[in-house]
Design an enzyme around this catalytic site. Sequence first.
Site, PDB file in Angstrom:
ATOM      1  N   SER A   1       9.618 -18.134  11.416  1.00  0.00           N
ATOM      2  CA  SER A   1       8.724 -18.900  10.828  1.00  0.00           C
ATOM      3  C   SER A   1       8.520 -17.893   9.383  1.00  0.00           C
ATOM      4  O   SER A   1       8.991 -16.804   9.316  1.00  0.00           O
ATOM      5  CB  SER A   1       7.476 -18.696  11.566  1.00  0.00           C
ATOM      6  OG  SER A   1       6.345 -19.122  10.718  1.00  0.00           O
TER       7      SER A   1
ATOM      8  N   TYR B   1       1.286 -14.499  16.900  1.00  0.00           N
ATOM      9  CA  TYR B   1       2.161 -15.374  16.261  1.00  0.00           C
ATOM     10  C   TYR B   1       3.043 -14.439  14.975  1.00  0.00           C
ATOM     11  O   TYR B   1       4.172 -14.450  15.356  1.00  0.00           O
ATOM     12  CB  TYR B   1       1.592 -16.318  15.553  1.00  0.00           C
ATOM     13  CG  TYR B   1       2.733 -17.559  15.033  1.00  0.00           C
ATOM     14  CD1 TYR B   1       3.135 -18.298  15.979  1.00  0.00           C
ATOM     15  CD2 TYR B   1       2.809 -17.461  13.914  1.00  0.00           C
ATOM     16  CE1 TYR B   1       3.951 -19.508  15.635  1.00  0.00           C
ATOM     17  CE2 TYR B   1       3.557 -18.587  13.384  1.00  0.00           C
ATOM     18  CZ  TYR B   1       4.339 -19.327  14.337  1.00  0.00           C
ATOM     19  OH  TYR B   1       5.081 -20.695  13.719  1.00  0.00           O
TER      20      TYR B   1
END
Length: 258
Positions: free
Chosen positions: A132, A145
């Site tokens: 990401s 995350y």
Amino acid sequence: MSVHLVTGGGTGIGAAVATRLADDGAEVVISGRRPGPLEAVAATHERITAIPADAADGEAMRSLVETVKDRFGRLDGVVANAGGHGYDSVTNTSDEAWRSSLEINLTTAFVTARESLPLLEASRGSIVIVSSLAGIRAAAETVGYTVGKHALLGLMRSIARDYGARGVRANAVCPGWVRTPMADEEMGVLVESGGAADVEGAYAAVTKDVPLRRAAIPAEIAGVIAFLLGPDASYVHASTMVVDGGAHVVDVPTLAFG
């Protein structure tokens, strides 16, 4: 005939990757924890097979890879795409939440790679790990995350270093905002907090400083992954491809100047 495995294949980027690879003529096995979405994707294409499995579960993934080997005789490409949430600051993250976030964002890719690498060696195949923009940057209150997505790049580089000489290519993709069900949920949070009038307004708000001024659609990320898995990327190895509309080049301290 090439055979590919896509984890987290029931929705969003994973589903788009499966469709793109199947459209290109590959046999595609999609996995995930929820049978319903997987079966819905598989029903759209005769070359897509759904096999539910938790990508963080070694036994489950070992069985899945054995099934792929028995059914197709080979495995040419793996897309380690399974992932999820992990949104809070360090002091607000419990032990359980921390473990859960690392399991879903990091352990899933590690286990998938570990169980599939022997078949990838045999076929001189390729693995693409979906990280990401959070793998190279950090947003507010997303410690689980962010750490998990950063660690995925280390995992990719370790695989590239150890298995390149054995014929396996390893690369990573770092998408920015992509219009997926998970991103839609995040847009909903922004709407509820008063930061936007609706979901479309929320997407506009979070991409207002992105040079392309929009979020991606899953098919755009799928196209990049298909390239990395394919023959045109035969000398692309240990690379991190950022697919974020240019967001990562923005110099935040100069935003006030327009």
